[in-house]
Design a protein around this motif. Structure first.
Motif, PDB file in Angstrom:
ATOM      1  N   SER A 112      -2.523  -1.243  -8.832  1.00  0.00           N
ATOM      2  CA  SER A 112      -1.094  -1.551  -8.881  1.00  0.00           C
ATOM      3  C   SER A 112      -0.719  -2.536  -7.779  1.00  0.00           C
ATOM      4  CB  SER A 112      -0.274  -0.275  -8.728  1.00  0.00           C
ATOM      5  OG  SER A 112      -0.522   0.577  -9.809  1.00  0.00           O
ATOM      6  N   ASP A 113       0.519  -3.023  -7.850  1.00  0.00           N
ATOM      7  CA  ASP A 113       0.886  -4.096  -6.920  1.00  0.00           C
ATOM      8  C   ASP A 113       1.410  -3.573  -5.584  1.00  0.00           C
ATOM      9  OD1 ASP A 113       3.645  -3.506  -7.237  1.00  0.00           O
ATOM     10  OD2 ASP A 113       3.692  -4.676  -9.085  1.00  0.00           O
ATOM     11  N   ILE A 114       1.705  -4.510  -4.707  1.00  0.00           N
ATOM     12  CA  ILE A 114       2.127  -4.149  -3.350  1.00  0.00           C
ATOM     13  C   ILE A 114       3.441  -3.385  -3.391  1.00  0.00           C
ATOM     14  CG2 ILE A 114       2.796  -5.053  -1.089  1.00  0.00           C
ATOM     15  CD1 ILE A 114       1.048  -7.433  -1.589  1.00  0.00           C
ATOM     16  N   ALA A 115       4.362  -3.853  -4.202  1.00  0.00           N
ATOM     17  CA  ALA A 115       5.677  -3.208  -4.261  1.00  0.00           C
ATOM     18  C   ALA A 115       5.532  -1.753  -4.694  1.00  0.00           C
ATOM     19  CB  ALA A 115       6.581  -3.964  -5.222  1.00  0.00           C
ATOM     20  N   TYR A 116       4.777  -1.531  -5.754  1.00  0.00           N
ATOM     21  CA  TYR A 116       4.572  -0.189  -6.284  1.00  0.00           C
ATOM     22  C   TYR A 116       3.971   0.731  -5.221  1.00  0.00           C
ATOM     23  CZ  TYR A 116       2.596   3.495  -9.259  1.00  0.00           C
ATOM     24  OH  TYR A 116       2.252   4.698  -9.812  1.00  0.00           O
ATOM     25  N   ASN A 117       2.915   0.238  -4.569  1.00  0.00           N
ATOM     26  CA  ASN A 117       2.236   1.054  -3.569  1.00  0.00           C
ATOM     27  C   ASN A 117       3.124   1.363  -2.372  1.00  0.00           C
ATOM     28  OD1 ASN A 117      -0.845   1.682  -3.847  1.00  0.00           O
ATOM     29  ND2 ASN A 117      -0.526  -0.281  -4.878  1.00  0.00           N
ATOM     30  N   SER A 118       3.871   0.367  -1.933  1.00  0.00           N
ATOM     31  CA  SER A 118       4.620   0.527  -0.684  1.00  0.00           C
ATOM     32  C   SER A 118       5.730   1.556  -0.798  1.00  0.00           C
ATOM     33  CB  SER A 118       5.234  -0.804  -0.259  1.00  0.00           C
ATOM     34  OG  SER A 118       4.246  -1.784  -0.168  1.00  0.00           O
ATOM     35  N   THR A 119       6.322   1.669  -1.970  1.00  0.00           N
ATOM     36  CA  THR A 119       7.477   2.559  -2.102  1.00  0.00           C
ATOM     37  C   THR A 119       7.102   3.918  -2.687  1.00  0.00           C
ATOM     38  OG1 THR A 119       7.949   1.573  -4.242  1.00  0.00           O
ATOM     39  CG2 THR A 119       9.160   0.702  -2.361  1.00  0.00           C
ATOM     40  N   LEU A 120       5.821   4.100  -2.937  1.00  0.00           N
ATOM     41  CA  LEU A 120       5.376   5.288  -3.655  1.00  0.00           C
ATOM     42  C   LEU A 120       5.749   6.591  -2.959  1.00  0.00           C
ATOM     43  CD1 LEU A 120       3.992   5.618  -6.301  1.00  0.00           C
ATOM     44  CD2 LEU A 120       1.798   5.611  -5.153  1.00  0.00           C
ATOM     45  N   ALA A 121       5.793   6.562  -1.627  1.00  0.00           N
ATOM     46  CA  ALA A 121       6.082   7.802  -0.905  1.00  0.00           C
ATOM     47  C   ALA A 121       7.561   7.932  -0.560  1.00  0.00           C
ATOM     48  CB  ALA A 121       5.233   7.870   0.362  1.00  0.00           C
ATOM     49  N   SER A 122       8.355   6.945  -0.954  1.00  0.00           N
ATOM     50  CA  SER A 122       9.775   6.976  -0.571  1.00  0.00           C
ATOM     51  C   SER A 122      10.677   6.593  -1.737  1.00  0.00           C
ATOM     52  CB  SER A 122      10.012   6.015   0.596  1.00  0.00           C
ATOM     53  OG  SER A 122       9.581   4.716   0.244  1.00  0.00           O
ATOM     54  N   LEU A 123      10.254   7.003  -2.932  1.00  0.00           N
ATOM     55  CA  LEU A 123      10.999   6.594  -4.123  1.00  0.00           C
ATOM     56  C   LEU A 123      12.454   7.081  -4.106  1.00  0.00           C
ATOM     57  CD1 LEU A 123       8.319   6.927  -6.928  1.00  0.00           C
ATOM     58  CD2 LEU A 123       9.463   4.857  -6.138  1.00  0.00           C
ATOM     59  N   ASN A 162      14.539   6.969  -1.870  1.00  0.00           N
ATOM     60  CA  ASN A 162      15.438   6.014  -1.216  1.00  0.00           C
ATOM     61  C   ASN A 162      15.888   4.874  -2.111  1.00  0.00           C
ATOM     62  OD1 ASN A 162      15.134   7.504   1.049  1.00  0.00           O
ATOM     63  ND2 ASN A 162      13.533   6.186   1.926  1.00  0.00           N
ATOM     64  N   ILE A 163      15.128   4.618  -3.165  1.00  0.00           N
ATOM     65  CA  ILE A 163      15.484   3.472  -3.994  1.00  0.00           C
ATOM     66  C   ILE A 163      15.807   3.895  -5.424  1.00  0.00           C
ATOM     67  CG2 ILE A 163      14.205   1.734  -2.680  1.00  0.00           C
ATOM     68  CD1 ILE A 163      11.962   2.045  -4.789  1.00  0.00           C
ATOM     69  N   THR A 164      15.964   5.213  -5.585  1.00  0.00           N
ATOM     70  CA  THR A 164      16.231   5.703  -6.936  1.00  0.00           C
ATOM     71  C   THR A 164      17.678   6.175  -7.052  1.00  0.00           C
ATOM     72  OG1 THR A 164      13.977   6.499  -6.929  1.00  0.00           O
ATOM     73  CG2 THR A 164      15.343   7.221  -8.741  1.00  0.00           C
ATOM     74  N   ASP A 165      18.294   5.786  -8.123  1.00  0.00           N
ATOM     75  CA  ASP A 165      19.658   6.218  -8.373  1.00  0.00           C
ATOM     76  C   ASP A 165      19.691   6.797  -9.785  1.00  0.00           C
ATOM     77  OD1 ASP A 165      22.284   6.628  -7.939  1.00  0.00           O
ATOM     78  OD2 ASP A 165      22.912   4.600  -8.516  1.00  0.00           O
ATOM     79  N   HIS A 166      20.082   8.048  -9.888  1.00  0.00           N
ATOM     80  CA  HIS A 166      20.068   8.714 -11.193  1.00  0.00           C
ATOM     81  C   HIS A 166      18.760   8.490 -11.933  1.00  0.00           C
ATOM     82  CE1 HIS A 166      24.417   8.528 -10.356  1.00  0.00           C
ATOM     83  NE2 HIS A 166      24.381   9.722 -10.896  1.00  0.00           N
ATOM     84  N   MET A 167      17.652   8.747 -11.262  1.00  0.00           N
ATOM     85  CA  MET A 167      16.313   8.658 -11.858  1.00  0.00           C
ATOM     86  C   MET A 167      15.879   7.233 -12.209  1.00  0.00           C
ATOM     87  SD  MET A 167      15.451  12.017 -12.533  1.00  0.00           S
ATOM     88  CE  MET A 167      14.431  12.068 -13.987  1.00  0.00           C
ATOM     89  N   ILE A 168      16.651   6.264 -11.803  1.00  0.00           N
ATOM     90  CA  ILE A 168      16.240   4.902 -12.135  1.00  0.00           C
ATOM     91  C   ILE A 168      15.929   4.139 -10.853  1.00  0.00           C
ATOM     92  CG2 ILE A 168      16.987   2.702 -13.125  1.00  0.00           C
ATOM     93  CD1 ILE A 168      18.645   4.380 -15.082  1.00  0.00           C
ATOM     94  N   ILE A 169      14.752   3.508 -10.854  1.00  0.00           N
ATOM     95  CA  ILE A 169      14.358   2.772  -9.652  1.00  0.00           C
ATOM     96  C   ILE A 169      15.131   1.457  -9.588  1.00  0.00           C
ATOM     97  CG2 ILE A 169      12.458   1.573  -8.525  1.00  0.00           C
ATOM     98  CD1 ILE A 169      10.595   3.679  -9.603  1.00  0.00           C
ATOM     99  N   ASP A 170      15.753   1.241  -8.438  1.00  0.00           N
ATOM    100  CA  ASP A 170      16.474  -0.006  -8.223  1.00  0.00           C
ATOM    101  C   ASP A 170      15.452  -1.075  -7.815  1.00  0.00           C
ATOM    102  OD1 ASP A 170      17.926  -2.119  -7.286  1.00  0.00           O
ATOM    103  OD2 ASP A 170      19.345  -0.899  -6.136  1.00  0.00           O
ATOM    104  N   LYS A 171      15.018  -1.853  -8.785  1.00  0.00           N
ATOM    105  CA  LYS A 171      13.924  -2.806  -8.572  1.00  0.00           C
ATOM    106  C   LYS A 171      14.272  -3.871  -7.533  1.00  0.00           C
ATOM    107  CE  LYS A 171      10.238  -1.764 -10.782  1.00  0.00           C
ATOM    108  NZ  LYS A 171       9.003  -1.614 -10.013  1.00  0.00           N
ATOM    109  N   ASP A 172      15.542  -4.332  -7.577  1.00  0.00           N
ATOM    110  CA  ASP A 172      15.939  -5.365  -6.613  1.00  0.00           C
ATOM    111  C   ASP A 172      15.820  -4.842  -5.190  1.00  0.00           C
ATOM    112  OD1 ASP A 172      16.416  -7.028  -8.649  1.00  0.00           O
ATOM    113  OD2 ASP A 172      18.594  -6.727  -8.705  1.00  0.00           O
ATOM    114  N   ARG A 173      16.310  -3.622  -5.025  1.00  0.00           N
ATOM    115  CA  ARG A 173      16.255  -2.986  -3.702  1.00  0.00           C
ATOM    116  C   ARG A 173      14.797  -2.816  -3.262  1.00  0.00           C
ATOM    117  NH1 ARG A 173      17.843  -2.291   0.793  1.00  0.00           N
ATOM    118  NH2 ARG A 173      17.811  -0.285   1.863  1.00  0.00           N
ATOM    119  N   GLU A 174      13.956  -2.386  -4.205  1.00  0.00           N
ATOM    120  CA  GLU A 174      12.534  -2.198  -3.915  1.00  0.00           C
ATOM    121  C   GLU A 174      11.923  -3.508  -3.416  1.00  0.00           C
ATOM    122  OE1 GLU A 174       9.673  -1.572  -7.278  1.00  0.00           O
ATOM    123  OE2 GLU A 174       8.861   0.008  -6.006  1.00  0.00           O
TER     124      GLU A 174
END
Ligand SMILES: Nc1ncnc2c1ncn2[C@@H]1O[C@H](COP(=O)(O)OP(=O)(O)OP(=O)(O)O)[C@@H](O)[C@H]1O
Ligand SMILES: [Mg+2]
Length: 507
Positions: free
Chosen positions: A354-365, A367-379
């Motif tokens: 997987s890519d850098i973005a995916y790996n980096s946020t994997l343990a802190s989802l 913080n970037i999730t709103d109503h079960m949806i990942i905020d990709k821009d924020r990520e």
């Protein structure tokens, strides 16, 4: 005229968005030990994969033993006497030593594997490498040092002309490293040429005859070892003078953030105490080093605190002065502000495909999730910020982690840790396989983190960094704390620690 066993001329190799090799030339004399040095991402491993035929779409010329070659795969380069031992070991842990040595190259007679012959040859190879174990031993039961030797045995079963070792000692304890270096020198007497890649510059200075330095995919220089000292080696590698490695910190140490008391772990399967009666604490703004030999229980201690150890753990855990129930899984630890950065980044730390973005946020989802949806821009914003701060070398935040060089993969692990905003950060061999420039960056980063009040526990086998970075040092031996030192005035010596780590006199 010089007798070159290998000439690589004007090699250009591109990946999407990266020119990994930009007109690289490497000339290796017959029978020498040729070291290849350079920072993470300089192109060392890529150059060796061009040699082995793993990369076929490159420009430039490859001349082996006076003959131009263009290998189309490892089989072809092997047939020509080139053996490469990669940064990542490629053994199958459920198979025996013998099976591994002859994997996909079995000796057959009348359509059946000739086990007698395979065992005979395996025993001979192991003996040559000074390994006194049965070829029937399962590879998974061997330590990393021994696995390394099995890889070498596998390479040596054919007539090897050129042996390439890509960071062979990165994960080895000192003693095994020493053995390996001696082995390389003994190969030299047999006329085998070795190309040796290592970030441990003292090893390079110890065994190399000639050194080639790569930087940013370009050849900087090739010269006899004697024309370098460690300083000139480093400045050629990084293209600038490096200042003081361990800068003094001026940060106030606060209250105890994490504390374990009478901490033990029992391994019922093997009926043995993995950890016994450990008392340890770390304060806000403090770096606490944990030293010890391989197998002393340092990683087990960290994993047990993090809720990642399978064994029966007992004892008291206090966070910020309050006793709490033991952490049973990493998720709980992260929520409580405790993060453990594993020493085994390939297997446990990263999702390589997987890519850098995916790996980096994997343990802190969270913080970037709103109503079960990942905020990709924020990520992307957060991760791009990390790429900048940690100077991760990559064409894009969407690069797959497996395509990054080893050191940059480690930085992704650090990004992942920092994005969880930990109060306690446990680093396990965090600078392993990392070049000297990036190491300094990690040290500086650790200084910044403690200045912000984070507590750091640093497990390391490199005594200079333990001594250079820690306010206090614990030494572990056989699952127990065998010594504790205050290191504020940096007065502790390597001997002090070695003595406690071995439990006896060191020679
Ligand atoms: N398969 C690949 N796809 C895309 N980019 C790659 C691939 N392999 C390597 N690279 C890139 O090529 C450059 C050189 O990487 P390489 O692995 O050769 O570095 P290295 O000198 O071996 O570093 P390290 O000391 O960290 O192992 C890096 O920027 C890396 O990201
Ligand atoms: Mg490499």
């Amino acid at each position: 005229m010089e007798d070159y066993v290998l000439q690589m001329q004007h090699i250009i190799k591109e990946f999407p968005g990266v020119r990994a090799l930009d007109d690289v030339c490497l000339h290796v004399r017959r029978g020498e030990v040729h070291a290849l040095c350079g920072e993470n991402g300089a192109g060392k491993s890529t150059l060796m994969k061009v040699l082995s035929g793993e990369h076929t779409d490159y420009k430039g010329k490859l001349i082996v033993d006076g003959k131009e070659q263009r290998f189309k795969g490892i089989k072809e380069s092997e047939a020509d006497g080139i053996a490469i031992i990669h940064q990542e070991l490629g053994l199958i842990s459920t198979m025996s030593i013998c099976e591994n040595i002859f994997l996909s190259d079995e000796i057959c007679s009348r359509g059946l594997i000739d086990w007698d012959e395979e065992y005979r040859q395996s025993r001979e190879l192991l003996k040559m490498l000074g390994l006194d174990i049965s070829p029937a031993t399962r590879v998974g039961n061997l330590g990393i040092g021994q696995q390394q030797l099995v890889e070498i045995a596998k390479a040596l079963k054919k007539d090897v002309k050129i042996l390439v070792l890509d960071e062979p000692t990165a994960a080895l304890p000192e003693k095994d490293s020493e053995n390996l270096l001696n082995l390389i020198l003994s190969f030299k007497e047999k006329g085998i040429t070795t190309i040796f890649i290592s970030h441990k510059l003292n090893e390079v200075m110890e065994i190399a005859d000639t050194i080639t330095i790569l930087r940013d995919g370009k050849t900087i220089t090739t010269r006899p070892k004697d024309e370098f000292d460690t300083n000139s080696l480093v400045s050629n590698m990084v293209g600038r003078e490096l200042t003081n490695r361990f800068e003094p910190r001026n940060c106030s140490i606060g209250d105890v953030v994490l504390e374990v008391e009478d901490w033990s772990a029992y391994d019922a399967v093997n009926d043995r105490w993995v950890l016994r009666d450990i008392n340890l604490n770390v304060r806000a703004g403090e770096i606490v080093g944990v030293a010890g030999m391989i197998g002393a229980g340092r990683t087990e201690l960290a994993m047990s605190i993090f809720g990642a150890l399978d064994q029966n753990v007992s004892g008291k855990l206090k966070l910020e002065g309050k006793e709490r129930r033991l952490i049973r899984q990493p998720k709980e630890a992260i929520e409580a502000g405790v993060y453990y950065l594993t020493e085994d980044r390939k297997r446990l730390g990263l999702v390589l495909t997987s890519d850098i973005a995916y790996n980096s946020t994997l343990a802190s989802l969270d913080n970037i999730t709103d109503h079960m949806i990942i905020d990709k821009d924020r990520e992307l914003e957060l991760v791009n910020d990390m790429i900048g701060k940690l100077r991760i070398k990559t064409p894009s935040v969407l690069q797959k982690v497996k395509n990054l060089s080893g050191g940059n993969q480690q930085k992704v692990c650090i990004a992942k840790a920092l994005l969880t905003k930990p109060k306690v950060l446990i680093l396990d061999e965090a600078t392993r396989g990392i070049d000297i420039g990036a190491k300094n960056e990690i040290y500086q980063l650790m200084n910044q983190l403690v200045e912000q009040g984070i507590a750091i526990i640093m497990i390391s086998s490199e005594l200079p960094e333990i001594l250079g970075m820690s306010d206090r040092v614990y030494v572990m031996r056989e699952g127990r704390i065998s010594g504790e030192f205050d290191n504020k005035e940096l007065q502790v010596t390597q001997e002090d620690i070695a003595l406690k780590a071995t439990g006896g006199k060191t020679t």
